[in-house]
Write a protein that holds these residues in place. Sequence first.
Motif, PDB file in Angstrom:
ATOM      1  N   LEU A 294       0.839  -1.208   0.000  1.00  0.00           N
ATOM      2  CA  LEU A 294       0.000   0.000   0.000  1.00  0.00           C
ATOM      3  C   LEU A 294       0.870   1.252   0.000  1.00  0.00           C
ATOM      4  N   GLU A 295       1.985   1.187   0.720  1.00  0.00           N
ATOM      5  CA  GLU A 295       2.885   2.334   0.714  1.00  0.00           C
ATOM      6  C   GLU A 295       3.462   2.554  -0.672  1.00  0.00           C
ATOM      7  N   GLU A 296       3.845   1.447  -1.311  1.00  0.00           N
ATOM      8  CA  GLU A 296       4.377   1.558  -2.662  1.00  0.00           C
ATOM      9  C   GLU A 296       3.344   2.191  -3.603  1.00  0.00           C
ATOM     10  N   LEU A 297       2.079   1.888  -3.358  1.00  0.00           N
ATOM     11  CA  LEU A 297       0.999   2.440  -4.193  1.00  0.00           C
ATOM     12  C   LEU A 297       0.566   3.832  -3.715  1.00  0.00           C
ATOM     13  N   GLU A 298       1.203   4.310  -2.661  1.00  0.00           N
ATOM     14  CA  GLU A 298       0.845   5.590  -2.042  1.00  0.00           C
ATOM     15  C   GLU A 298      -0.616   5.610  -1.599  1.00  0.00           C
ATOM     16  N   ALA A 299      -1.072   4.486  -1.066  1.00  0.00           N
ATOM     17  CA  ALA A 299      -2.456   4.407  -0.598  1.00  0.00           C
ATOM     18  C   ALA A 299      -2.518   4.062   0.888  1.00  0.00           C
ATOM     19  N   ALA A 300      -1.354   4.027   1.536  1.00  0.00           N
ATOM     20  CA  ALA A 300      -1.317   3.556   2.929  1.00  0.00           C
ATOM     21  C   ALA A 300      -1.980   4.526   3.898  1.00  0.00           C
ATOM     22  N   ASP A 301      -2.089   5.790   3.495  1.00  0.00           N
ATOM     23  CA  ASP A 301      -2.625   6.786   4.434  1.00  0.00           C
ATOM     24  C   ASP A 301      -4.131   6.967   4.342  1.00  0.00           C
ATOM     25  N   LYS A 302      -4.763   6.215   3.464  1.00  0.00           N
ATOM     26  CA  LYS A 302      -6.223   6.348   3.358  1.00  0.00           C
ATOM     27  C   LYS A 302      -6.880   5.848   4.638  1.00  0.00           C
ATOM     28  N   PRO A 303      -8.053   6.402   4.959  1.00  0.00           N
ATOM     29  CA  PRO A 303      -8.789   5.871   6.108  1.00  0.00           C
ATOM     30  C   PRO A 303      -9.024   4.377   5.892  1.00  0.00           C
ATOM     31  N   ARG A 304      -8.923   3.603   6.980  1.00  0.00           N
ATOM     32  CA  ARG A 304      -8.974   2.159   6.798  1.00  0.00           C
ATOM     33  C   ARG A 304      -9.816   1.480   7.869  1.00  0.00           C
ATOM     34  N   VAL A 305     -10.549   0.477   7.442  1.00  0.00           N
ATOM     35  CA  VAL A 305     -11.250  -0.398   8.373  1.00  0.00           C
ATOM     36  C   VAL A 305     -10.639  -1.782   8.179  1.00  0.00           C
ATOM     37  N   THR A 306     -10.364  -2.495   9.267  1.00  0.00           N
ATOM     38  CA  THR A 306      -9.768  -3.819   9.132  1.00  0.00           C
ATOM     39  C   THR A 306     -10.756  -4.900   9.551  1.00  0.00           C
ATOM     40  N   ALA A 307     -11.050  -5.797   8.634  1.00  0.00           N
ATOM     41  CA  ALA A 307     -11.876  -6.958   8.972  1.00  0.00           C
ATOM     42  C   ALA A 307     -10.941  -8.086   9.379  1.00  0.00           C
ATOM     43  N   LEU A 308     -10.967  -8.447  10.667  1.00  0.00           N
ATOM     44  CA  LEU A 308     -10.146  -9.572  11.131  1.00  0.00           C
ATOM     45  C   LEU A 308     -10.956 -10.832  10.848  1.00  0.00           C
ATOM     46  N   ASN A 309     -10.684 -11.420   9.705  1.00  0.00           N
ATOM     47  CA  ASN A 309     -11.567 -12.456   9.159  1.00  0.00           C
ATOM     48  C   ASN A 309     -11.192 -13.865   9.642  1.00  0.00           C
ATOM     49  N   LYS A 310     -12.116 -14.768   9.453  1.00  0.00           N
ATOM     50  CA  LYS A 310     -11.967 -16.189   9.810  1.00  0.00           C
ATOM     51  C   LYS A 310     -11.885 -16.376  11.330  1.00  0.00           C
ATOM     52  N   VAL A 311     -12.564 -15.525  12.101  1.00  0.00           N
ATOM     53  CA  VAL A 311     -12.557 -15.723  13.562  1.00  0.00           C
ATOM     54  C   VAL A 311     -13.165 -17.060  13.944  1.00  0.00           C
ATOM     55  N   ASP A 312     -13.988 -17.626  13.059  1.00  0.00           N
ATOM     56  CA  ASP A 312     -14.564 -18.946  13.377  1.00  0.00           C
ATOM     57  C   ASP A 312     -13.486 -20.007  13.538  1.00  0.00           C
ATOM     58  N   LEU A 313     -12.287 -19.742  13.000  1.00  0.00           N
ATOM     59  CA  LEU A 313     -11.196 -20.723  13.110  1.00  0.00           C
ATOM     60  C   LEU A 313     -10.271 -20.430  14.291  1.00  0.00           C
ATOM     61  N   VAL A 314     -10.543 -19.344  15.003  1.00  0.00           N
ATOM     62  CA  VAL A 314      -9.673 -18.958  16.106  1.00  0.00           C
ATOM     63  C   VAL A 314     -10.240 -19.519  17.406  1.00  0.00           C
ATOM     64  N   ASP A 315      -9.381 -20.187  18.201  1.00  0.00           N
ATOM     65  CA  ASP A 315      -9.847 -20.806  19.445  1.00  0.00           C
ATOM     66  C   ASP A 315     -10.397 -19.784  20.424  1.00  0.00           C
ATOM     67  N   ASP A 316      -9.608 -18.725  20.641  1.00  0.00           N
ATOM     68  CA  ASP A 316     -10.039 -17.743  21.621  1.00  0.00           C
ATOM     69  C   ASP A 316     -10.031 -16.334  21.027  1.00  0.00           C
ATOM     70  N   PRO A 317     -11.145 -15.970  20.393  1.00  0.00           N
ATOM     71  CA  PRO A 317     -11.185 -14.665  19.710  1.00  0.00           C
ATOM     72  C   PRO A 317     -10.885 -13.496  20.650  1.00  0.00           C
ATOM     73  N   ASP A 318     -11.114 -13.680  21.955  1.00  0.00           N
ATOM     74  CA  ASP A 318     -10.839 -12.576  22.879  1.00  0.00           C
ATOM     75  C   ASP A 318      -9.346 -12.274  22.988  1.00  0.00           C
ATOM     76  N   ASP A 319      -8.529 -13.240  22.593  1.00  0.00           N
ATOM     77  CA  ASP A 319      -7.076 -13.045  22.667  1.00  0.00           C
ATOM     78  C   ASP A 319      -6.510 -12.220  21.515  1.00  0.00           C
ATOM     79  N   ILE A 320      -7.322 -11.956  20.525  1.00  0.00           N
ATOM     80  CA  ILE A 320      -6.808 -11.230  19.358  1.00  0.00           C
ATOM     81  C   ILE A 320      -6.435  -9.809  19.765  1.00  0.00           C
ATOM     82  N   ASP A 321      -5.222  -9.402  19.376  1.00  0.00           N
ATOM     83  CA  ASP A 321      -4.776  -8.052  19.695  1.00  0.00           C
ATOM     84  C   ASP A 321      -5.248  -7.102  18.589  1.00  0.00           C
ATOM     85  N   THR A 322      -6.426  -6.522  18.803  1.00  0.00           N
ATOM     86  CA  THR A 322      -7.001  -5.673  17.747  1.00  0.00           C
ATOM     87  C   THR A 322      -6.275  -4.345  17.614  1.00  0.00           C
TER      88      THR A 322
END
Length: 442
Positions: free
Chosen positions: A327-355
């Motif tokens: 994204l930095e190479e594309l000069e798009a890294a500074d755009k506002p961003r939302v992150t979908a932390l996907n596949k939580v169904d495969l994570v044993d303890d979703p509360d442990d995720i460091d968001t």
Amino acid sequence: MITVKSERFIDTGVSRGPERACLVAVEATNADSVWSVEDSLNELTALAHTAGAEVVGTLRQRLAHPDVATYLGKGRLQDLIDLERQLDCELIIFDDELSPTQQRNLEKALNARVIDRTALILDIFAQHARTREGILQVELAQMEYRLPRLSGQDVEFTRQAGGSRGASGGVGGAIGVRGPGETKLEIDRRRIRSRISELKEEIEDVRRQRSIHRRQREAQAMPVIAVVGYTNAGKSTLFNALTSANVLAENMLFATLDPVTRNITLPNHQEILVTDTVGFIQKLPTKLIAAFRATLEEVVEADILLEVVDISHENAIEQNETVNEILEELEAADKPRVTALNKVDLVDDPDDIDTSLYPNAVPVSALKKRGLDNLMETMARVIAEDMVEIDVIIPYRKGDLVELFHRRGNIEKEEHLEDGVHIVGRIHRALRGYFLSYSNAG
Ligand SMILES: Nc1nc2c(ncn2[C@@H]2O[C@H](COP(=O)(O)OP(=O)(O)OP(=O)(O)O)[C@@H](O)[C@H]2O)c(=O)[nH]1
Ligand SMILES: [Mg+2]
């Protein structure tokens, strides 16, 4: 089969089931990559599978940096020659882009075909390209890759390589222009160069078309969100879940090559456009990114990025790092961003995720359709943060602009004056341009 599509002008003979591949990597002690050699090799294995090869062995070496002549050191190259014989490898895949010199020397030393990570990725791209744009971009990337690697003996153009381009001078159409004393290698180089400029022109056409479409979309005045992320993170699955589209989503690398756009309505009734696009991967050569400029412009021109992270992947952090670098190479890294932390169904303890590692992170499962409401609310909030305050007097003849403000903006004050409608309120910054000339500056 690995070579069928990408190496159009090499006769690969009859295919006989999956090719037996050996993988080779140097663990460069001087490199500053966050990726370990194991993880990189695992990924190369997945790439090889996607391309249709069977991985029968791997070999690696710790070196300050890859050997300039043969990638591996002398002793280790001998080990590779032995391994090739033992395992009956037909294909040897190197985990870094080989220089033309390394490629030539390795081809001399080994019996099997020698390819590198870039050629493998290009091969998968070639298999998955569907639109004219995708096909053109892949061919450009392949030609740029081939040009410095032509060595004279091993390149044979076929007439059909030019395909439907026919007499207009594709690579197959240059017979009869051979000058006296010109070697075959020079001719081949000239053909490739002329094909490259042809392709660049055609891609420029595509880019123009795209920018017209983009302007039409802007005229519909909706914020555009580009879905970005590492390959196989679940971008297309999430895109389908959000838009009820039916884009191909599969457990393979680079299933998506061509961008697709759909509109969705957020919980606050705001309409937005969402674009699904090609995934990223580590060690993606800059040339390849450049060849995909038309496609990647969807990312560059978007108002907001929706990054999809496969949070169940053991390399989620490394993958995210790579996405940020690209994204930095594309000069798009500074755009506002939302992150979908996907596949939580495969994570044993979703509360442990460091968001906290990710901007505006929302745990979701695109597959099980979990967390999507939360994700859409976060998108609406981030878009709202992107609204700007404006104060305008819109002439009565511009009723469409007043209507646009009502549909897309938040109005704080509206009064009817002699020379137009006076509106104070907030509107997405992408729309500010429509109102600039009616600014109530005084
Ligand atoms: N368990 C689980 N699997 C998922 C989820 N989302 C996607 N997948 C799977 O992950 C694989 C890749 O999904 P895609 O949507 O094709 O991923 P992508 O990011 O579009 O990949 P490329 O286009 O190849 O870069 C598929 O097998 C999906 O079924 C999820 O939330 N949970
Ligand atoms: Mg996809």
